[in-house]
Enzyme design. Sequence first.
Site, PDB file in Angstrom:
ATOM      1  N   SER A 144       0.864  -1.192   0.000  1.00 26.99           N
ATOM      2  CA  SER A 144       0.000   0.000   0.000  1.00 26.99           C
ATOM      3  C   SER A 144       0.889   1.226   0.000  1.00 26.99           C
ATOM      4  O   SER A 144       2.051   1.169   0.432  1.00 26.99           O
ATOM      5  CB  SER A 144      -0.862   0.010   1.268  1.00 26.99           C
ATOM      6  OG  SER A 144      -1.471   1.275   1.441  1.00 26.99           O
ATOM      7  N   TYR A 158      -1.856  -2.199  10.247  1.00 29.16           N
ATOM      8  CA  TYR A 158      -1.998  -2.253   8.788  1.00 29.16           C
ATOM      9  C   TYR A 158      -0.727  -1.725   8.117  1.00 29.16           C
ATOM     10  O   TYR A 158      -0.174  -2.358   7.211  1.00 29.16           O
ATOM     11  CB  TYR A 158      -3.217  -1.420   8.364  1.00 29.16           C
ATOM     12  CG  TYR A 158      -3.542  -1.508   6.890  1.00 29.16           C
ATOM     13  CD1 TYR A 158      -4.309  -2.548   6.387  1.00 29.16           C
ATOM     14  CD2 TYR A 158      -3.076  -0.538   5.998  1.00 29.16           C
ATOM     15  CE1 TYR A 158      -4.608  -2.632   5.032  1.00 29.16           C
ATOM     16  CE2 TYR A 158      -3.368  -0.612   4.652  1.00 29.16           C
ATOM     17  CZ  TYR A 158      -4.139  -1.665   4.173  1.00 29.16           C
ATOM     18  OH  TYR A 158      -4.426  -1.740   2.823  1.00 29.16           O
TER      19      TYR A 158
HETATM   20  P1  NAD Z   1     -11.867  -6.041  -0.148  1.00 28.22           P
HETATM   21  O1  NAD Z   1     -12.246  -6.038   1.275  1.00 28.22           O
HETATM   22  O2  NAD Z   1     -12.857  -5.590  -1.171  1.00 28.22           O
HETATM   23  O3  NAD Z   1     -11.342  -7.496  -0.576  1.00 28.22           O
HETATM   24  C1  NAD Z   1     -10.470  -8.223   0.250  1.00 28.22           C
HETATM   25  C2  NAD Z   1     -10.840  -9.694   0.156  1.00 28.22           C
HETATM   26  O4  NAD Z   1      -9.945 -10.431   0.993  1.00 28.22           O
HETATM   27  C3  NAD Z   1     -12.259  -9.992   0.637  1.00 28.22           C
HETATM   28  O5  NAD Z   1     -12.963 -10.770  -0.321  1.00 28.22           O
HETATM   29  C4  NAD Z   1     -12.040 -10.767   1.919  1.00 28.22           C
HETATM   30  O6  NAD Z   1     -13.063 -11.729   2.182  1.00 28.22           O
HETATM   31  C5  NAD Z   1     -10.700 -11.420   1.643  1.00 28.22           C
HETATM   32  N1  NAD Z   1     -10.050 -11.868   2.866  1.00 28.22           N
HETATM   33  C6  NAD Z   1     -10.030 -11.271   4.076  1.00 28.22           C
HETATM   34  N2  NAD Z   1      -9.381 -12.035   4.960  1.00 28.22           N
HETATM   35  C7  NAD Z   1      -8.978 -13.145   4.289  1.00 28.22           C
HETATM   36  C8  NAD Z   1      -8.259 -14.298   4.665  1.00 28.22           C
HETATM   37  N3  NAD Z   1      -7.837 -14.499   5.933  1.00 28.22           N
HETATM   38  N4  NAD Z   1      -8.012 -15.245   3.729  1.00 28.22           N
HETATM   39  C9  NAD Z   1      -8.449 -15.071   2.456  1.00 28.22           C
HETATM   40  N5  NAD Z   1      -9.139 -13.995   2.053  1.00 28.22           N
HETATM   41  C10 NAD Z   1      -9.399 -13.045   2.962  1.00 28.22           C
HETATM   42  O7  NAD Z   1     -10.530  -5.167  -0.222  1.00 28.22           O
HETATM   43  P2  NAD Z   1      -9.675  -4.513  -1.412  1.00 28.22           P
HETATM   44  O8  NAD Z   1      -9.736  -3.054  -1.223  1.00 28.22           O
HETATM   45  O9  NAD Z   1      -9.987  -5.101  -2.716  1.00 28.22           O
HETATM   46  O10 NAD Z   1      -8.217  -4.950  -0.918  1.00 28.22           O
HETATM   47  C11 NAD Z   1      -7.380  -5.846  -1.608  1.00 28.22           C
HETATM   48  C12 NAD Z   1      -5.951  -5.632  -1.146  1.00 28.22           C
HETATM   49  O11 NAD Z   1      -5.549  -4.290  -1.459  1.00 28.22           O
HETATM   50  C13 NAD Z   1      -5.744  -5.771   0.366  1.00 28.22           C
HETATM   51  O12 NAD Z   1      -4.507  -6.400   0.603  1.00 28.22           O
HETATM   52  C14 NAD Z   1      -5.698  -4.333   0.846  1.00 28.22           C
HETATM   53  O13 NAD Z   1      -4.992  -4.190   2.046  1.00 28.22           O
HETATM   54  C15 NAD Z   1      -4.992  -3.688  -0.305  1.00 28.22           C
HETATM   55  N6  NAD Z   1      -5.147  -2.241  -0.411  1.00 28.22           N
HETATM   56  C16 NAD Z   1      -6.392  -1.682  -0.467  1.00 28.22           C
HETATM   57  C17 NAD Z   1      -6.490  -0.304  -0.603  1.00 28.22           C
HETATM   58  C18 NAD Z   1      -7.838   0.366  -0.701  1.00 28.22           C
HETATM   59  O14 NAD Z   1      -7.855   1.594  -0.608  1.00 28.22           O
HETATM   60  N7  NAD Z   1      -8.928  -0.307  -0.910  1.00 28.22           N
HETATM   61  C19 NAD Z   1      -5.351   0.493  -0.657  1.00 28.22           C
HETATM   62  C20 NAD Z   1      -4.099  -0.110  -0.588  1.00 28.22           C
HETATM   63  C21 NAD Z   1      -4.002  -1.499  -0.481  1.00 28.22           C
END
Ligand code: NAD
Length: 258
Positions: A144, A158
Amino acid sequence: MARLDGKVALITGGASGMGKVASHLFAREGAKVVLTDVADDAGEAVATAIRGEGGQAAYVHADVSRASDAEAMVRFATDTFGGLTVLYNNAGVFPERDGSVTETPEEVWDLTIGINLKGVYLGCRYGIPAMIESGGGSIVNVASFVALMGAATPQIAYTASKGGVLSMTREIAVEFARQGVRANSLCPGPIETPLLQELLADPARRQRRLVHIPMGRFGQAEEIANAALFLASDESSYMTGTALVVDGGITAAYVTPE
Ligand code: NAD
Protein backbone atom coordinates in the site's frame (compact mmCIF):
# COMPACT_ATOMS: atom_id res chain seq x y z
CA MET A 1 -2.74 -13.04 -28.45
CA ALA A 2 -4.05 -12.25 -25.00
CA ARG A 3 -1.63 -10.90 -22.41
CA LEU A 4 -1.81 -13.86 -20.00
CA ASP A 5 -2.21 -16.72 -22.47
CA GLY A 6 -0.85 -19.95 -21.01
CA LYS A 7 -0.64 -18.61 -17.44
CA VAL A 8 -2.15 -20.18 -14.35
CA ALA A 9 -2.92 -17.38 -11.88
CA LEU A 10 -3.76 -17.83 -8.21
CA ILE A 11 -5.47 -14.75 -6.77
CA THR A 12 -6.15 -14.58 -3.02
CA GLY A 13 -9.05 -12.50 -1.76
CA GLY A 14 -10.70 -12.86 -5.16
CA ALA A 15 -14.30 -12.61 -3.91
CA SER A 16 -14.40 -8.82 -3.58
CA GLY A 17 -12.86 -5.49 -4.55
CA MET A 18 -9.61 -5.49 -6.49
CA GLY A 19 -9.19 -9.29 -6.35
CA LYS A 20 -12.58 -9.79 -7.95
CA VAL A 21 -11.92 -7.28 -10.72
CA ALA A 22 -8.46 -8.79 -11.32
CA SER A 23 -9.92 -12.31 -11.47
CA HIS A 24 -12.22 -11.23 -14.30
CA LEU A 25 -9.49 -9.26 -16.08
CA PHE A 26 -6.86 -12.00 -15.85
CA ALA A 27 -9.34 -14.57 -17.20
CA ARG A 28 -10.29 -12.25 -20.08
CA GLU A 29 -6.57 -11.99 -20.84
CA GLY A 30 -6.31 -15.76 -21.21
CA ALA A 31 -5.19 -16.91 -17.76
CA LYS A 32 -6.61 -19.94 -16.03
CA VAL A 33 -7.63 -18.39 -12.72
CA VAL A 34 -7.84 -19.96 -9.29
CA LEU A 35 -9.38 -17.49 -6.88
CA THR A 36 -9.47 -18.05 -3.16
CA ASP A 37 -11.19 -16.34 -0.25
CA VAL A 38 -12.96 -16.96 3.04
CA ALA A 39 -16.23 -15.56 1.63
CA ASP A 40 -17.24 -18.76 -0.15
CA ASP A 41 -20.57 -17.76 -1.70
CA ALA A 42 -19.14 -14.56 -3.16
CA GLY A 43 -16.01 -16.39 -4.35
CA GLU A 44 -17.99 -19.15 -6.05
CA ALA A 45 -20.14 -16.47 -7.70
CA VAL A 46 -17.06 -14.78 -9.19
CA ALA A 47 -15.78 -18.07 -10.62
CA THR A 48 -19.22 -18.90 -12.02
CA ALA A 49 -19.50 -15.46 -13.64
CA ILE A 50 -16.06 -15.82 -15.26
CA ARG A 51 -16.97 -19.22 -16.67
CA GLY A 52 -20.24 -17.69 -17.91
CA GLU A 53 -18.18 -15.16 -19.87
CA GLY A 54 -16.20 -18.00 -21.46
CA GLY A 55 -13.18 -17.77 -19.15
CA GLN A 56 -11.52 -20.50 -17.10
CA ALA A 57 -11.79 -20.12 -13.35
CA ALA A 58 -12.17 -22.17 -10.20
CA TYR A 59 -12.80 -21.08 -6.63
CA VAL A 60 -11.39 -22.69 -3.52
CA HIS A 61 -11.77 -21.71 0.15
CA ALA A 62 -8.47 -20.63 1.70
CA ASP A 63 -7.80 -18.53 4.78
CA VAL A 64 -4.38 -17.14 3.84
CA SER A 65 -3.32 -16.91 7.48
CA ARG A 66 -3.45 -20.71 7.85
CA ALA A 67 -0.54 -22.74 6.53
CA SER A 68 -2.68 -25.78 5.74
CA ASP A 69 -5.08 -23.64 3.65
CA ALA A 70 -2.21 -21.93 1.80
CA GLU A 71 -0.64 -25.28 0.99
CA ALA A 72 -3.99 -26.68 -0.15
CA MET A 73 -4.80 -23.69 -2.41
CA VAL A 74 -1.49 -24.10 -4.27
CA ARG A 75 -2.08 -27.84 -4.62
CA PHE A 76 -5.61 -27.12 -5.90
CA ALA A 77 -4.17 -24.77 -8.57
CA THR A 78 -1.57 -27.27 -9.78
CA ASP A 79 -4.05 -30.18 -9.69
CA THR A 80 -6.76 -28.21 -11.50
CA PHE A 81 -4.74 -26.35 -14.12
CA GLY A 82 -1.41 -28.21 -14.24
CA GLY A 83 0.95 -25.63 -12.72
CA LEU A 84 1.33 -22.17 -11.21
CA THR A 85 2.87 -19.18 -13.00
CA VAL A 86 1.21 -16.13 -11.39
CA LEU A 87 0.68 -15.66 -7.67
CA TYR A 88 -1.27 -12.54 -6.75
CA ASN A 89 -1.21 -12.22 -2.95
CA ASN A 90 -4.07 -9.75 -2.66
CA ALA A 91 -6.14 -10.79 0.38
CA GLY A 92 -6.06 -8.25 3.18
CA VAL A 93 -8.00 -6.70 6.05
CA PHE A 94 -8.26 -3.16 7.37
CA PRO A 95 -9.78 -3.45 10.86
CA GLU A 96 -11.68 -0.48 12.29
CA ARG A 97 -10.03 -0.91 15.71
CA ASP A 98 -6.52 -0.57 14.23
CA GLY A 99 -5.31 2.92 15.16
CA SER A 100 -2.53 4.51 17.20
CA VAL A 101 0.30 2.30 18.42
CA THR A 102 -0.68 3.30 21.98
CA GLU A 103 -4.28 2.13 21.58
CA THR A 104 -4.43 -0.71 19.08
CA PRO A 105 -5.40 -3.93 20.88
CA GLU A 106 -2.96 -6.80 20.61
CA GLU A 107 -5.57 -9.06 19.01
CA VAL A 108 -6.12 -6.50 16.24
CA TRP A 109 -2.36 -6.40 15.64
CA ASP A 110 -2.18 -10.20 15.51
CA LEU A 111 -5.16 -10.49 13.16
CA THR A 112 -3.85 -7.84 10.77
CA ILE A 113 -0.29 -9.13 10.66
CA GLY A 114 -1.59 -12.70 10.42
CA ILE A 115 -3.57 -12.02 7.26
CA ASN A 116 -1.76 -9.13 5.54
CA LEU A 117 1.84 -10.19 6.21
CA LYS A 118 1.92 -13.83 7.28
CA GLY A 119 -0.64 -14.55 4.55
CA VAL A 120 1.80 -13.28 1.92
CA TYR A 121 4.64 -15.29 3.45
CA LEU A 122 2.54 -18.46 3.39
CA GLY A 123 1.41 -17.86 -0.20
CA CYS A 124 5.06 -17.51 -1.24
CA ARG A 125 6.22 -20.38 0.93
CA TYR A 126 3.98 -22.86 -0.87
CA GLY A 127 3.63 -21.01 -4.17
CA ILE A 128 7.29 -20.55 -5.06
CA PRO A 129 8.21 -24.27 -5.26
CA ALA A 130 5.19 -24.80 -7.54
CA MET A 131 6.26 -21.86 -9.72
CA ILE A 132 9.81 -23.17 -10.01
CA GLU A 133 8.42 -26.55 -11.01
CA SER A 134 6.32 -24.77 -13.64
CA GLY A 135 9.41 -23.10 -15.13
CA GLY A 136 9.10 -19.77 -13.29
CA GLY A 137 6.53 -17.05 -12.90
CA SER A 138 5.52 -13.73 -11.42
CA ILE A 139 4.49 -12.91 -7.85
CA VAL A 140 2.48 -9.76 -7.19
CA ASN A 141 2.28 -8.89 -3.51
CA VAL A 142 -0.16 -6.20 -2.45
CA ALA A 143 1.34 -3.58 -0.16
CA SER A 144 0.00 0.00 0.00
CA PHE A 145 1.09 3.61 -0.29
CA VAL A 146 0.97 3.67 3.53
CA ALA A 147 4.10 1.51 3.47
CA LEU A 148 5.92 4.50 1.96
CA MET A 149 4.81 7.45 4.10
CA GLY A 150 3.40 8.18 7.54
CA ALA A 151 -0.09 9.42 8.39
CA ALA A 152 -1.56 11.31 11.32
CA THR A 153 -4.60 9.06 10.89
CA PRO A 154 -2.65 5.98 12.00
CA GLN A 155 -3.41 2.33 11.47
CA ILE A 156 -0.30 0.94 12.98
CA ALA A 157 -0.84 -2.78 12.37
CA TYR A 158 -2.00 -2.25 8.79
CA THR A 159 0.94 0.04 7.99
CA ALA A 160 3.44 -2.33 9.60
CA SER A 161 1.99 -5.29 7.70
CA LYS A 162 2.34 -3.49 4.37
CA GLY A 163 5.89 -2.35 5.16
CA GLY A 164 6.72 -5.98 5.84
CA VAL A 165 5.27 -6.99 2.48
CA LEU A 166 7.55 -4.50 0.72
CA SER A 167 10.78 -5.69 2.31
CA MET A 168 9.84 -9.37 2.14
CA THR A 169 9.07 -9.03 -1.57
CA ARG A 170 12.46 -7.46 -2.27
CA GLU A 171 14.26 -10.32 -0.58
CA ILE A 172 12.18 -12.97 -2.35
CA ALA A 173 12.93 -11.24 -5.66
CA VAL A 174 16.67 -11.40 -5.07
CA GLU A 175 16.70 -14.97 -3.80
CA PHE A 176 14.69 -16.45 -6.66
CA ALA A 177 15.75 -14.24 -9.58
CA ARG A 178 17.92 -16.93 -11.15
CA GLN A 179 15.18 -19.53 -10.88
CA GLY A 180 12.84 -17.53 -13.08
CA VAL A 181 10.55 -16.30 -10.32
CA ARG A 182 9.95 -12.55 -10.28
CA ALA A 183 8.38 -10.78 -7.29
CA ASN A 184 7.10 -7.22 -7.17
CA SER A 185 4.94 -5.23 -4.78
CA LEU A 186 1.94 -3.23 -5.81
CA CYS A 187 1.22 -0.10 -3.76
CA PRO A 188 -2.33 1.17 -4.31
CA GLY A 189 -3.48 4.53 -3.03
CA PRO A 190 -6.99 4.74 -1.54
CA ILE A 191 -9.29 2.76 -3.81
CA GLU A 192 -13.08 2.69 -3.68
CA THR A 193 -13.67 -0.93 -2.69
CA PRO A 194 -15.69 -2.57 0.12
CA LEU A 195 -12.50 -2.40 2.27
CA LEU A 196 -12.78 1.39 2.58
CA GLN A 197 -16.59 1.56 2.46
CA GLU A 198 -17.05 2.71 6.05
CA LEU A 199 -14.20 5.19 5.96
CA LEU A 200 -15.29 6.77 2.67
CA ALA A 201 -18.94 6.92 3.72
CA ASP A 202 -18.03 9.47 6.40
CA PRO A 203 -17.78 12.88 4.65
CA ALA A 204 -15.18 14.27 7.10
CA ARG A 205 -12.90 11.22 6.89
CA ARG A 206 -13.34 11.15 3.11
CA GLN A 207 -12.41 14.81 2.71
CA ARG A 208 -9.44 14.51 5.07
CA ARG A 209 -7.91 11.99 2.63
CA LEU A 210 -9.06 13.58 -0.59
CA VAL A 211 -7.05 16.76 0.02
CA HIS A 212 -3.82 14.73 -0.16
CA ILE A 213 -4.49 13.27 -3.60
CA PRO A 214 -3.16 15.44 -6.44
CA MET A 215 -5.63 13.87 -8.88
CA GLY A 216 -8.46 14.92 -6.57
CA ARG A 217 -10.22 11.55 -6.55
CA PHE A 218 -10.01 8.05 -5.15
CA GLY A 219 -8.89 5.20 -7.38
CA GLN A 220 -11.00 2.47 -8.92
CA ALA A 221 -10.36 -1.27 -8.62
CA GLU A 222 -9.84 -1.50 -12.40
CA GLU A 223 -6.89 0.89 -12.17
CA ILE A 224 -5.10 -1.45 -9.77
CA ALA A 225 -6.08 -4.61 -11.65
CA ASN A 226 -4.50 -3.15 -14.79
CA ALA A 227 -1.22 -2.55 -12.94
CA ALA A 228 -1.36 -6.09 -11.50
CA LEU A 229 -1.94 -7.43 -15.02
CA PHE A 230 1.23 -5.71 -16.22
CA LEU A 231 3.27 -7.16 -13.33
CA ALA A 232 1.75 -10.61 -13.85
CA SER A 233 2.43 -10.64 -17.59
CA ASP A 234 5.69 -11.08 -19.47
CA GLU A 235 5.51 -7.38 -20.39
CA SER A 236 7.27 -6.73 -17.05
CA SER A 237 9.88 -9.45 -17.70
CA TYR A 238 12.88 -7.36 -16.56
CA MET A 239 11.16 -6.10 -13.37
CA THR A 240 11.73 -7.77 -10.05
CA GLY A 241 12.02 -6.49 -6.49
CA THR A 242 10.30 -3.20 -7.29
CA ALA A 243 7.26 -1.47 -5.85
CA LEU A 244 4.77 -0.21 -8.40
CA VAL A 245 2.94 2.78 -6.91
CA VAL A 246 -0.55 3.50 -8.25
CA ASP A 247 -1.79 6.31 -6.04
CA GLY A 248 -3.07 9.32 -7.97
CA GLY A 249 0.17 11.15 -7.13
CA ILE A 250 -0.07 10.98 -3.30
CA THR A 251 3.51 9.92 -2.64
CA ALA A 252 4.85 12.49 -5.12
CA ALA A 253 3.15 15.43 -3.40
CA TYR A 254 4.19 17.86 -0.70
CA VAL A 255 1.47 20.42 -1.45
CA THR A 256 -1.49 19.39 -3.59
CA PRO A 257 -3.39 21.62 -6.04
CA GLU A 258 -6.16 23.84 -4.54
P1 NAD B 1 -11.87 -6.04 -0.15
O1 NAD B 1 -12.25 -6.04 1.28
O2 NAD B 1 -12.86 -5.59 -1.17
O3 NAD B 1 -11.34 -7.50 -0.58
C1 NAD B 1 -10.47 -8.22 0.25
C2 NAD B 1 -10.84 -9.69 0.16
O4 NAD B 1 -9.94 -10.43 0.99
C3 NAD B 1 -12.26 -9.99 0.64
O5 NAD B 1 -12.96 -10.77 -0.32
C4 NAD B 1 -12.04 -10.77 1.92
O6 NAD B 1 -13.06 -11.73 2.18
C5 NAD B 1 -10.70 -11.42 1.64
N1 NAD B 1 -10.05 -11.87 2.87
C6 NAD B 1 -10.03 -11.27 4.08
N2 NAD B 1 -9.38 -12.03 4.96
C7 NAD B 1 -8.98 -13.15 4.29
C8 NAD B 1 -8.26 -14.30 4.67
N3 NAD B 1 -7.84 -14.50 5.93
N4 NAD B 1 -8.01 -15.24 3.73
C9 NAD B 1 -8.45 -15.07 2.46
N5 NAD B 1 -9.14 -13.99 2.05
C10 NAD B 1 -9.40 -13.05 2.96
O7 NAD B 1 -10.53 -5.17 -0.22
P2 NAD B 1 -9.67 -4.51 -1.41
O8 NAD B 1 -9.74 -3.05 -1.22
O9 NAD B 1 -9.99 -5.10 -2.72
O10 NAD B 1 -8.22 -4.95 -0.92
C11 NAD B 1 -7.38 -5.85 -1.61
C12 NAD B 1 -5.95 -5.63 -1.15
O11 NAD B 1 -5.55 -4.29 -1.46
C13 NAD B 1 -5.74 -5.77 0.37
O12 NAD B 1 -4.51 -6.40 0.60
C14 NAD B 1 -5.70 -4.33 0.85
O13 NAD B 1 -4.99 -4.19 2.05
C15 NAD B 1 -4.99 -3.69 -0.31
N6 NAD B 1 -5.15 -2.24 -0.41
C16 NAD B 1 -6.39 -1.68 -0.47
C17 NAD B 1 -6.49 -0.30 -0.60
C18 NAD B 1 -7.84 0.37 -0.70
O14 NAD B 1 -7.85 1.59 -0.61
N7 NAD B 1 -8.93 -0.31 -0.91
C19 NAD B 1 -5.35 0.49 -0.66
C20 NAD B 1 -4.10 -0.11 -0.59
C21 NAD B 1 -4.00 -1.50 -0.48
